[in-house]
Scaffold this motif. Structure first.
Motif, PDB file in Angstrom:
ATOM      1  N   ALA A  66       0.824  -1.205   0.000  1.00 26.27           N
ATOM      2  CA  ALA A  66       0.000   0.000   0.000  1.00 26.27           C
ATOM      3  C   ALA A  66       0.856   1.252   0.000  1.00 26.27           C
ATOM      4  O   ALA A  66       0.518   2.260  -0.644  1.00 26.27           O
ATOM      5  CB  ALA A  66      -0.935  -0.010   1.206  1.00 26.27           C
ATOM      6  N   ALA A  67       1.978   1.221   0.712  1.00 20.31           N
ATOM      7  CA  ALA A  67       2.857   2.393   0.796  1.00 20.31           C
ATOM      8  C   ALA A  67       3.441   2.757  -0.558  1.00 20.31           C
ATOM      9  O   ALA A  67       3.827   3.914  -0.780  1.00 20.31           O
ATOM     10  CB  ALA A  67       3.972   2.132   1.807  1.00 20.31           C
ATOM     11  N   GLN A  68       3.516   1.798  -1.473  1.00 16.86           N
ATOM     12  CA  GLN A  68       4.016   2.081  -2.819  1.00 16.86           C
ATOM     13  C   GLN A  68       3.016   2.885  -3.634  1.00 16.86           C
ATOM     14  O   GLN A  68       3.376   3.467  -4.661  1.00 16.86           O
ATOM     15  CB  GLN A  68       4.336   0.770  -3.541  1.00 16.86           C
ATOM     16  N   CYS A  69       1.752   2.913  -3.179  1.00 14.03           N
ATOM     17  CA  CYS A  69       0.693   3.604  -3.929  1.00 14.03           C
ATOM     18  C   CYS A  69       0.372   4.977  -3.354  1.00 14.03           C
ATOM     19  O   CYS A  69      -0.408   5.728  -3.948  1.00 14.03           O
ATOM     20  CB  CYS A  69      -0.581   2.752  -3.932  1.00 14.03           C
ATOM     21  N   GLY A  70       0.912   5.299  -2.198  1.00 11.90           N
ATOM     22  CA  GLY A  70       0.618   6.583  -1.581  1.00 11.90           C
ATOM     23  C   GLY A  70       0.720   6.479  -0.075  1.00 11.90           C
ATOM     24  O   GLY A  70       0.957   5.393   0.470  1.00 11.90           O
ATOM     25  N   PRO A  71       0.530   7.570   0.619  1.00  5.67           N
ATOM     26  CA  PRO A  71       0.642   7.546   2.089  1.00  5.67           C
ATOM     27  C   PRO A  71      -0.348   6.579   2.715  1.00  5.67           C
ATOM     28  O   PRO A  71      -1.500   6.484   2.308  1.00  5.67           O
ATOM     29  CB  PRO A  71       0.320   8.992   2.485  1.00  5.67           C
ATOM     30  N   ILE A  72       0.133   5.835   3.710  1.00  2.00           N
ATOM     31  CA  ILE A  72      -0.674   4.827   4.394  1.00  2.00           C
ATOM     32  C   ILE A  72      -0.299   4.853   5.868  1.00  2.00           C
ATOM     33  O   ILE A  72       0.852   5.135   6.209  1.00  2.00           O
ATOM     34  CB  ILE A  72      -0.415   3.421   3.787  1.00  2.00           C
ATOM     35  N   THR A  73      -1.254   4.585   6.723  1.00  2.00           N
ATOM     36  CA  THR A  73      -0.976   4.543   8.157  1.00  2.00           C
ATOM     37  C   THR A  73      -1.170   3.128   8.667  1.00  2.00           C
ATOM     38  O   THR A  73      -2.260   2.555   8.542  1.00  2.00           O
ATOM     39  CB  THR A  73      -1.906   5.496   8.938  1.00  2.00           C
ATOM     40  N   GLY A  74      -0.112   2.546   9.228  1.00  6.08           N
ATOM     41  CA  GLY A  74      -0.178   1.214   9.806  1.00  6.08           C
ATOM     42  C   GLY A  74      -0.552   1.289  11.271  1.00  6.08           C
ATOM     43  O   GLY A  74       0.023   2.079  12.019  1.00  6.08           O
ATOM     44  N   VAL A  75      -1.507   0.473  11.680  1.00  4.59           N
ATOM     45  CA  VAL A  75      -2.012   0.482  13.056  1.00  4.59           C
ATOM     46  C   VAL A  75      -1.584  -0.812  13.751  1.00  4.59           C
ATOM     47  O   VAL A  75      -1.882  -1.911  13.269  1.00  4.59           O
ATOM     48  CB  VAL A  75      -3.549   0.595  13.083  1.00  4.59           C
ATOM     49  N   THR A  76      -0.878  -0.670  14.868  1.00  2.00           N
ATOM     50  CA  THR A  76      -0.405  -1.822  15.630  1.00  2.00           C
ATOM     51  C   THR A  76      -1.090  -1.855  16.992  1.00  2.00           C
ATOM     52  O   THR A  76      -1.019  -0.885  17.748  1.00  2.00           O
ATOM     53  CB  THR A  76       1.118  -1.766  15.824  1.00  2.00           C
ATOM     54  N   LEU A  77      -1.752  -2.949  17.298  1.00  2.00           N
ATOM     55  CA  LEU A  77      -2.385  -3.136  18.598  1.00  2.00           C
ATOM     56  C   LEU A  77      -1.375  -3.730  19.566  1.00  2.00           C
ATOM     57  O   LEU A  77      -0.554  -4.581  19.183  1.00  2.00           O
ATOM     58  CB  LEU A  77      -3.594  -4.067  18.481  1.00  2.00           C
ATOM     59  N   HIS A  78      -1.424  -3.290  20.827  1.00  2.00           N
ATOM     60  CA  HIS A  78      -0.491  -3.811  21.820  1.00  2.00           C
ATOM     61  C   HIS A  78      -1.069  -3.625  23.216  1.00  2.00           C
ATOM     62  O   HIS A  78      -1.901  -2.732  23.443  1.00  2.00           O
ATOM     63  CB  HIS A  78       0.855  -3.088  21.717  1.00  2.00           C
ATOM     64  N   PRO A  79      -0.659  -4.452  24.181  1.00  2.00           N
ATOM     65  CA  PRO A  79      -1.117  -4.256  25.562  1.00  2.00           C
ATOM     66  C   PRO A  79      -0.727  -2.867  26.060  1.00  2.00           C
ATOM     67  O   PRO A  79       0.346  -2.348  25.744  1.00  2.00           O
ATOM     68  CB  PRO A  79      -0.392  -5.357  26.334  1.00  2.00           C
ATOM     69  N   GLU A  80      -1.589  -2.274  26.858  1.00  2.00           N
ATOM     70  CA  GLU A  80      -1.412  -0.880  27.276  1.00  2.00           C
ATOM     71  C   GLU A  80      -0.069  -0.631  27.957  1.00  2.00           C
ATOM     72  O   GLU A  80       0.571   0.394  27.725  1.00  2.00           O
ATOM     73  CB  GLU A  80      -2.553  -0.507  28.237  1.00  2.00           C
ATOM     74  N   ARG A  81       0.380  -1.555  28.771  1.00  2.00           N
ATOM     75  CA  ARG A  81       1.617  -1.334  29.531  1.00  2.00           C
ATOM     76  C   ARG A  81       2.869  -1.761  28.759  1.00  2.00           C
ATOM     77  O   ARG A  81       3.984  -1.551  29.235  1.00  2.00           O
ATOM     78  CB  ARG A  81       1.552  -2.077  30.867  1.00  2.00           C
ATOM     79  N   ALA A  82       2.702  -2.381  27.617  1.00  2.00           N
ATOM     80  CA  ALA A  82       3.864  -2.839  26.853  1.00  2.00           C
ATOM     81  C   ALA A  82       4.493  -1.678  26.085  1.00  2.00           C
ATOM     82  O   ALA A  82       3.794  -0.877  25.466  1.00  2.00           O
ATOM     83  CB  ALA A  82       3.456  -3.940  25.888  1.00  2.00           C
ATOM     84  N   THR A  83       5.798  -1.569  26.157  1.00  2.00           N
ATOM     85  CA  THR A  83       6.519  -0.539  25.419  1.00  2.00           C
ATOM     86  C   THR A  83       7.446  -1.126  24.357  1.00  2.00           C
ATOM     87  O   THR A  83       7.978  -0.390  23.527  1.00  2.00           O
ATOM     88  CB  THR A  83       7.357   0.317  26.379  1.00  2.00           C
TER      89      THR A  83
END
Length: 570
Positions: free
Chosen positions: A232-249
């Protein structure tokens, strides 16, 4: 946030007299009647007319104007339209009064029919069609779903007298009110190199037609979603969303997402807290869908994620769903190896798989020698103790146990693809167009064309996907073996929401006489205490109960000419 009208499309038999049409629909053609409902991206509805001939492509598709012109006049619609990338339905009206509706090969764009006086009404939503058939739930289908959602009743759907059009089939409607079905798609065989090239083209084009010209987000987690994000990034700006536990860094998906630094890809993170635990109530009611959606138990998390993305301006979201079904195969090829006398390869692969799963290889070897393809690498689920209604024999119960490995794979894949459509309906209610490119028909065609044993490996994770996009995926992502599990979240979600979930166990399913609430409540109590749980049938029961509530509290689709159903399409 205002919920939007459900997006779906449909039509009816040509000629004679006007057929039923949903109130508020936008007619693309009046004879034959073809309509769309809800807000569609303009580029996802393409039509061309020339004289008496008309063609429409409904859904994201790579088709060009030249392709449409060819398909409009070619003798065999599937020879041209079957090659287009994306996820869509093709409708063609001929001057001789015929209407052809091409169902996609993967089953990700489900189609259904209802017989009414004077003809047939077809559509992409069984829920929307159900009022024409009396609006009743098919309790036998529901019982089979509760027994094993991956082995539904053949030729049925969640709604009584609403008939599914089989994936990869052509529905032909005639002016006399007749309808017929014929198969248009079958797997082809390619060398691994040619199959890989076809996969690269199909997936790349499937992503492109979904992301060009809009504000799009994508999952950014495992190998499947990472591949989509990079395409998708090759076609234009894209935002990747990563889910993670709240306390995990750090760790897990977070580290892999941060390691991606490519032009056009922006990253954002969605922390998961106690409010997102499975079974947690939310202020957003569960929408009614064609059937119970897989994300029903985690609707609190899923709905919040969708609302956050919509508030940030996203109109479309790509998921990696389907990647596991396509590339993380059960070793059903063992039966084929045994059948052709390739004993050393069969024994080696069985040992590798058993070592990977930490189980004995003997059941695999025994099933392979007997030719029992359908049950290789798949647990045989017993009917759950709370199911009171004997389920109608499931789809997999009708065929021979020695079915071809690709046939077993194809049946399973289409079931998952169809159920994913309910996920699209959930997201649609919150103004996000959800897309699952791995369920595209052209992607399935490409992956399935490679030799089965070369798509499988117990020593490498998803080798076909990793090799096809080796120049795109960083080495660390290609070598990543798997993603994390969230079983602990389900146990905790039950503990926190135990009273509410116990109420679900003694509700509409019990009133219908389908489940016995006492053993179901016992299973819920045990899972809440952390006991080892066979989750699929338990989650199916809870999802079905929540789905029945959503259906009961949602206004049914209104039709201009209410009609009663008759016999199904033959």
């Amino acid at each position: 946030m205002k919920e939007r009208e459900a997006r779906w499309y449909g039509g009816s038999t040509p000629g004679s007299r006007p057929a039923a049409a949903p109130v508020g629909a936008r007619l693309l053609w009046s004879d034959p009647a073809v309509w769309v409902c809800g807000d569609w991206e303009p580029e996802h509805i393409q039509t061309v007319e020339f004289g008496d001939a008309k063609i429409a492509v409904l859904g994201p598709c790579s088709v060009s104007e030249h392709d449409l012109a060819r398909a409009l006049s070619c003798p065999d619609l599937a020879t041209v339209a079957g090659e287009w990338a994306g996820s869509h339905t093709v409708v063609r009206a001929q001057g001789d009064g015929r209407v052809e509706v091409l169902a996609d090969a993967a089953g990700a764009c489900p189609l259904y029919t209802v017989n009414v006086p004077g003809g047939v009404v077809w559509g992409s939503s069984s829920l929307a069609l159900s009022p024409l058939a009396g609006g009743g739930v098919d309790t036998e289908w529901l019982a089979a779903f509760l027994r094993d959602k991956h082995a539904p009743t053949a030729g049925r759907c969640a709604w009584a007298e609403v008939k599914p059009v089989p994936a990869g089939h052509l529905l032909t409607l005639h002016t006399a009110g007749r309808a017929s079905l014929s198969s248009w798609w079958k797997p082809v065989k390619r060398t691994l190199g040619d199959a890989s090239a076809a996969l690269r083209h199909a997936l790349g084009e499937g992503v492109r037609v979904r992301v060009e010209g809009g504000s799009v987000t994508t999952d950014l987690a495992g190998m499947d979603s990472t591949t989509l994000a990079l395409l998708a990034a090759q076609c234009g700006p894209i935002t990747g969303v990563t889910l993670h536990p709240e306390r995990a860094t750090h760790g897990g998906d977070l580290d892999y997402a941060r390691a991606l630094t490519v032009p056009g890809l922006h990253r954002t993170y969605f922390p998961l807290s106690a409010r997102h635990l499975p079974f947690t109530p939310t202020e957003v009611p569960l929408p009614a869908t064609d059937e119970p959606a897989p994300s029903t138990p985690v609707w609190s998390m899923f709905s919040h994620q969708l609302r956050v993305m919509a508030a940030a301006g996203s109109v479309s979201h790509l998921t990696g769903d389907g990647g596991d079904s396509l590339f993380l195969l059960a070793p059903t090829h063992l039966a084929s190896l045994a059948r052709h006398g390739r004993w050393l390869r069969m024994l080696g692969d069985a040992m590798d798989w058993a070592r990977l799963r930490r189980q004995s290889p003997l059941p695999l070897i025994s099933a392979a020698v007997r030719g029992n393809t359908a049950h290789i690498g798949r647990a045989v689920l017993l009917s759950p103790p709370w199911l009171k209604v004997p389920a109608v024999p499931a789809l997999s119960d009708h065929g021979p146990a020695s079915a071809d490995a690709d046939a077993v794979f194809l049946s399973s894949f289409r079931i998952v693809a169809r159920s994913a459509h309910a996920e699209i309906q959930l997201a649609d209610s919150l103004s996000i167009a959800l897309h699952n490119p791995y369920f595209d028909g052209a992607v399935l065609d490409a992956a399935l064309s490679a030799p089965h044993e070369q798509r499988f490996s117990a020593r490498r994770y998803k080798p076909m996907l990793a090799d096809t996009f080796a120049d795109l995926l960083p080495e660390a992502h290609r070598k990543r073996a798997a993603k994390g599990l969230f079983v602990g979240d389900f146990h905790e979600g039950l503990r926190v929401n135990l009273g509410r979930v116990l109420g679900l166990a003694d509700g509409r399913l019990a009133a219908l006489g389908i489940v016995n609430p006492v053993p179901l409540q016992a299973a819920i109590h045990a899972a809440a205490l952390g006991a080892r749980t066979i989750w699929p049938p338990l989650l199916s029961a809870l999802a079905a109960e929540a789905w029945l509530e959503a259906v009961e509290t949602t206004s049914a689709t209104k039709w201009e000419r209410p009609m009663s159903a008759s016999a199904g399409v033959r």
